[in-house]
Design a protein around this motif. Structure first.
Motif, PDB file in Angstrom:
ATOM      1  N   SER A  32       0.678  -1.469   0.450  1.00 21.24           N
ATOM      2  CA  SER A  32      -0.340  -0.030  -0.108  1.00 21.24           C
ATOM      3  C   SER A  32       0.369   1.296  -0.420  1.00 21.24           C
ATOM      4  O   SER A  32       0.408   1.906  -0.267  1.00 21.24           O
ATOM      5  CB  SER A  32      -1.018   0.015   0.848  1.00 21.24           C
ATOM      6  N   THR A  33       2.001   1.212   0.260  1.00 21.75           N
ATOM      7  CA  THR A  33       3.139   2.254   0.388  1.00 21.75           C
ATOM      8  C   THR A  33       3.558   2.663  -1.244  1.00 21.75           C
ATOM      9  O   THR A  33       4.072   3.687  -1.286  1.00 21.75           O
ATOM     10  CB  THR A  33       3.797   2.348   1.273  1.00 21.75           C
ATOM     11  N   ASP A  34       3.137   1.445  -1.785  1.00 19.86           N
ATOM     12  CA  ASP A  34       3.801   2.009  -3.683  1.00 19.86           C
ATOM     13  C   ASP A  34       2.252   1.548  -4.281  1.00 19.86           C
ATOM     14  O   ASP A  34       3.014   0.779  -4.347  1.00 19.86           O
ATOM     15  CB  ASP A  34       4.742   1.149  -3.852  1.00 19.86           C
ATOM     16  N   PRO A  35       1.644   2.376  -4.082  1.00 21.82           N
ATOM     17  CA  PRO A  35      -0.206   1.519  -4.273  1.00 21.82           C
ATOM     18  C   PRO A  35      -0.398   1.872  -6.021  1.00 21.82           C
ATOM     19  O   PRO A  35      -1.309   0.885  -6.890  1.00 21.82           O
ATOM     20  CB  PRO A  35      -0.927   3.194  -3.679  1.00 21.82           C
ATOM     21  N   PRO A 117      -8.127   1.101  -3.057  1.00 24.06           N
ATOM     22  CA  PRO A 117      -9.511   1.244  -3.469  1.00 24.06           C
ATOM     23  C   PRO A 117      -8.631   1.583  -5.185  1.00 24.06           C
ATOM     24  O   PRO A 117      -7.969   3.184  -4.679  1.00 24.06           O
ATOM     25  CB  PRO A 117     -10.545   1.856  -3.396  1.00 24.06           C
ATOM     26  N   ALA A 118      -9.592   1.689  -6.557  1.00 24.83           N
ATOM     27  CA  ALA A 118      -8.828   1.722  -7.289  1.00 24.83           C
ATOM     28  C   ALA A 118      -9.645   3.584  -7.481  1.00 24.83           C
ATOM     29  O   ALA A 118     -10.319   3.630  -7.016  1.00 24.83           O
ATOM     30  CB  ALA A 118      -9.931   1.451  -9.137  1.00 24.83           C
ATOM     31  N   GLY A 119      -8.225   4.400  -7.621  1.00 27.29           N
ATOM     32  CA  GLY A 119      -8.566   6.122  -7.800  1.00 27.29           C
ATOM     33  C   GLY A 119      -8.406   6.652  -6.413  1.00 27.29           C
ATOM     34  O   GLY A 119      -8.751   7.518  -6.444  1.00 27.29           O
ATOM     35  N   ARG A 120      -8.087   5.472  -5.586  1.00 28.66           N
ATOM     36  CA  ARG A 120      -7.580   6.214  -3.886  1.00 28.66           C
ATOM     37  C   ARG A 120      -6.315   6.319  -4.348  1.00 28.66           C
ATOM     38  O   ARG A 120      -5.946   6.387  -2.745  1.00 28.66           O
ATOM     39  CB  ARG A 120      -8.526   5.324  -2.648  1.00 28.66           C
ATOM     40  N   GLU A 121      -5.500   5.400  -4.368  1.00 33.95           N
ATOM     41  CA  GLU A 121      -4.155   5.428  -4.358  1.00 33.95           C
ATOM     42  C   GLU A 121      -2.930   6.477  -4.222  1.00 33.95           C
ATOM     43  O   GLU A 121      -2.353   6.124  -3.104  1.00 33.95           O
ATOM     44  CB  GLU A 121      -4.000   5.175  -6.142  1.00 33.95           C
ATOM     45  N   SER A 122      -3.707   7.330  -4.486  1.00 39.39           N
ATOM     46  CA  SER A 122      -2.797   9.263  -3.849  1.00 39.39           C
ATOM     47  C   SER A 122      -3.317   9.069  -2.472  1.00 39.39           C
ATOM     48  O   SER A 122      -2.095  10.097  -2.312  1.00 39.39           O
ATOM     49  CB  SER A 122      -3.376  10.293  -4.876  1.00 39.39           C
ATOM     50  N   ILE A 127       4.461  12.012   0.074  1.00 38.86           N
ATOM     51  CA  ILE A 127       4.647  12.543  -0.824  1.00 38.86           C
ATOM     52  C   ILE A 127       5.761  13.175   0.211  1.00 38.86           C
ATOM     53  O   ILE A 127       7.565  13.128  -0.629  1.00 38.86           O
ATOM     54  CB  ILE A 127       4.373  14.059  -0.406  1.00 38.86           C
ATOM     55  N   ASP A 128       6.299  13.727   1.560  1.00 35.55           N
ATOM     56  CA  ASP A 128       7.565  14.325   1.554  1.00 35.55           C
ATOM     57  C   ASP A 128       8.283  12.848   1.544  1.00 35.55           C
ATOM     58  O   ASP A 128       9.467  12.946   2.101  1.00 35.55           O
ATOM     59  CB  ASP A 128       6.615  14.428   2.942  1.00 35.55           C
ATOM     60  N   THR A 129       7.990  11.873   2.346  1.00 40.35           N
ATOM     61  CA  THR A 129       9.393  10.371   2.505  1.00 40.35           C
ATOM     62  C   THR A 129      10.114  10.338   0.915  1.00 40.35           C
ATOM     63  O   THR A 129      11.027  10.562   0.820  1.00 40.35           O
ATOM     64  CB  THR A 129       8.367   9.037   3.263  1.00 40.35           C
ATOM     65  N   LEU A 130       8.927  10.286  -0.021  1.00 39.90           N
ATOM     66  CA  LEU A 130       9.251  10.360  -1.082  1.00 39.90           C
ATOM     67  C   LEU A 130       9.754  11.538  -1.720  1.00 39.90           C
ATOM     68  O   LEU A 130      11.446  11.952  -2.562  1.00 39.90           O
ATOM     69  CB  LEU A 130       7.789  10.475  -2.277  1.00 39.90           C
TER      70      LEU A 130
END
Length: 137
Positions: A32-35, A117-122, A127-130
């Motif tokens: 889930s951390t790389d959705p 769920p599809a469409g909720r990946e974001s 973002i901060d860690t990435l």
């Protein structure tokens, strides 16, 4: 080592020629951390493991119609009741075509969509860690 996410272990055929198929163990991983991504690997030999990242959406679309462009293409093959999934990988080092059971992949993908769920990946992307990881290199 246990994988912190969803894992599917299946046996796929590595198509090495018109009349030559070699069965290889394959694994699909989802976190889930790389959705957006599915990690896909298969063992050419016990010491030679090939690893790829495949968009979860491409893998899902490829269950019912040809999907993907560039270095990863996913296509359903065979009749609906006995469908297989073809995954074609291309790189500068060579090409690989793998075929395996679509039903197993479809059931496993359904579990990934329960987690994210599809469409909720974001909503699952930190973002901060990435950005910290990108800027550290």
């Amino acid at each position: 080592m246990e994988f912190p996410g969803l894992e599917l272990r299946i046996r796929m055929s590595l198509v090495a020629g018109p009349d030559l198929r070699v069965f290889v163990p394959a694994r699909l991983y989802y976190k889930s951390t790389d959705p957006y991504a599915v990690q896909f690997s298969f063992d050419v030999t016990p010491d030679d493991v090939v690893r790829w990242m495949v968009a979860r959406e491409v893998l899902d679309q490829g269950l019912t119609a040809p999907a993907g462009i560039g270095d990863v293409k996913v296509t359903p093959i065979g009749p609906h009741w006995n469908r297989c999934l073809c995954i074609e990988l291309q790189s500068l080092d060579g090409n690989a075509r793998l075929e395996g059971p679509a039903a197993s992949v479809k059931a496993w993908l359904a579990k990934t969509f329960e987690v994210v769920p599809a469409g909720r990946e974001s909503e699952f992307v930190d973002i901060d860690t990435l950005l910290d990881e990108l800027l550290a290199h």
